[in-house]
Design an enzyme around this catalytic site. Structure first.
Site, short mmCIF file in Angstrom:
data_model
loop_
_atom_site.label_atom_id
_atom_site.label_comp_id
_atom_site.label_asym_id
_atom_site.label_seq_id
_atom_site.Cartn_x
_atom_site.Cartn_y
_atom_site.Cartn_z
N GLY A 125 5.83 -7.93 31.60
CA GLY A 125 5.23 -7.88 32.48
C GLY A 125 4.20 -7.34 33.02
O GLY A 125 4.03 -5.75 32.53
N GLY A 132 -1.91 -9.64 41.82
CA GLY A 132 -1.24 -10.74 41.31
C GLY A 132 -3.11 -11.11 39.97
O GLY A 132 -2.68 -10.32 39.49
N SER A 133 -3.80 -11.45 40.78
CA SER A 133 -5.07 -11.72 39.96
C SER A 133 -6.23 -10.62 40.03
O SER A 133 -6.34 -10.09 38.43
CB SER A 133 -5.84 -12.92 40.32
OG SER A 133 -5.41 -14.23 40.61
N ILE A 158 8.63 -12.90 36.09
CA ILE A 158 8.36 -11.53 35.05
C ILE A 158 9.76 -13.24 34.46
O ILE A 158 10.98 -13.48 35.01
CB ILE A 158 8.83 -10.69 35.35
CG1 ILE A 158 8.82 -9.30 36.12
CG2 ILE A 158 9.25 -10.25 33.24
CD1 ILE A 158 6.51 -9.59 35.37
N HIS A 339 5.73 -45.15 40.25
CA HIS A 339 7.30 -45.59 39.67
C HIS A 339 7.30 -46.06 41.73
O HIS A 339 9.13 -46.31 41.75
CB HIS A 339 7.95 -44.33 39.40
CG HIS A 339 8.31 -44.50 38.26
ND1 HIS A 339 6.52 -43.83 37.56
CD2 HIS A 339 8.65 -44.18 37.24
CE1 HIS A 339 6.80 -43.44 36.24
NE2 HIS A 339 8.70 -43.89 36.20
N GLU A 364 -0.55 -17.22 34.20
CA GLU A 364 -1.08 -16.85 33.26
C GLU A 364 -2.67 -17.47 33.68
O GLU A 364 -3.30 -17.69 32.85
CB GLU A 364 -0.65 -17.45 31.83
CG GLU A 364 0.87 -16.70 31.51
CD GLU A 364 0.47 -16.83 29.81
OE1 GLU A 364 -0.29 -17.17 29.53
OE2 GLU A 364 1.52 -16.87 29.21
#
Length: 382
Positions: A125, A132-133, A158, A339, A364
């Site tokens: 965590g 965030g960043s 998390i 497709h 990340e």
């Protein structure tokens, strides 16, 4: 693709991960995705097969392998289900990786065997609802009280936030914006004042559990701190260097899975009396997908090689994560186009690769954060 360049042992590891994925994951992929079911039993099984302690030395019941093997395992699992690939990556590189890198001997002996064998599932965590960043403005605070620290605050996004048996949590022990004002704690599930919050309802990676961690006057003994007070943020940045290789490997698996499905489909699907692979519009798309995937693999493998040799990896791991995640989105998008209408249905795997790929450009460290890291390192002359 590049497996021809890898050793005999690597091919055995590749086959082992592939067989596991086909046997235990493939039959349930869409069922888990639709219901957002996180398969805890599968995680225990992954641990029993040595896939949850890939980088952990054998003395702590790990597999004792290197980063090249680790990438290969993530890639093969992800080609079948990116959600499970994500859970395996997060467990290995974040929680387990943090304890392996920065835990003292007592902490390693206590936690690594449980994590490496899959007896316990790990969470990590750092991120918070408003940071965030921008982790330096962390609001989750740990205040010293005798031999304990009292934690208050929330962590979000998390992986394994509900099902994790233990979490490595970064909390503020000093001043706001001080990179030496945060510390890392190992906190077991069941500790009073520590609970799980809301589970996120996500676009993709739906079988990988993502939830909040909530701390309300949670008392943690000082022995549960990793390293010294104030080292948590610096440790986290080093953990993320390795974590970026994990997300790059995850991205590579998505790109390869999308490309291989498209190659097969283009050779089987007939239009105007011939396979659609005969049309330049399709064959050139396949050429681009193959080239981008190969280039991504070379970057990811280079980062792994640097990591294995304990060389500086910050710039190259950020490059690998940035490039591989962006091309995963591009290749998955092209796969749907190849497709046609079928690609837009849940009967073919490319629809799921498309949804799953986007997370790789966010988790990340976003692509924008990777560019920041790369440019800073380049300007330093590294």
């Amino acid at each position: 693709m590049s497996s021809t360049h890898l050793s005999h042992d690597m091919n055995i590891i590749r086959q082992s991960a592939r067989d596991f994925a086909e046997t235990y994951i493939r039959p349930h992929v869409m069922e888990w995705d639709e219901s957002q079911h996180f398969p805890v039993d599968l995680m225990h099984n992954l641990g029993a097969h040595g896939f949850l302690g890939v980088l952990v030395p054998e003395e702590y019941d790990g597999s004792g392998l290197g980063y090249q093997e680790y990438i290969t395992i993530i890639e093969e699992i992800t080609k079948v289900c990116s959600s499970i690939g994500l859970s395996v990556a997060a467990h290995n590189s974040l929680c387990t990786g943090h304890i392996l890198q920065f835990g003292n001997e007592a902490q390693k002996k206590k936690y690594l065997p449980k994590l490496a064998t899959g007896e316990w599932i790990g969470a990590w965590g750092l991120t918070e609802p408003n940071t965030g960043s921008d982790a330096g403005r962390m609001q989750c605070v740990a205040e010293k009280d005798g031999d304990h620290y009292v934690l208050n605050g929330t962590k979000c996004w998390i992986t394994h936030g509900i099902s994790g048996n233990v979490a490595v949590v970064i909390a503020r022990t000093g001043e706001l914006l001080d990179s030496r004002g945060m510390s890392a704690f190992i906190i077991e599930r069941g500790t009073p004042g520590f609970k799980a919050g809301k589970k996120e309802n996500k676009l993709g990676m739906r079988a990988s559990e993502t939830a909040e961690l909530i701390f309300e006057n949670c008392r943690v003994h000082k022995d549960q701190m990793m390293g010294a007070e104030g080292e948590g943020f610096i440790q986290s940045m080093k953990v993320l260097d390795g974590g970026r290789i994990s997300i790059a490997a995850l991205s590579l698996g998505i790109a390869k899975g999308s490309y291989e499905a498209s190659l097969k489909y283009a050779q089987e699907r007939q239009q105007f009396g011939q396979p659609i692979s005969k049309f330049q519009g399709i064959s050139f798309k396949l050429a681009d997908m193959a080239t981008k995937t190969e280039a991504a693999e070379l970057l990811v493998r280079k980062a792994a090689d640097l990591k294995n040799h304990h060389q500086p990896v910050t710039k190259v791991s950020a490059m690998a994560k940035y490039y591989a995640s962006e091309i995963a989105v591009q290749v998955a998008t092209d796969a749907i186009q190849i497709h046609g209408g079928y690609g837009y249905t849940k009967d073919f795997p490319v629809e799921k690769f498309f949804r799953d790929s986007k997370l790789c450009t966010i988790g990340e460290g976003t692509s924008e954060i990777q560019k920041l890291v790369i440019s800073r390192e380049a300007l330093k002359g590294n």
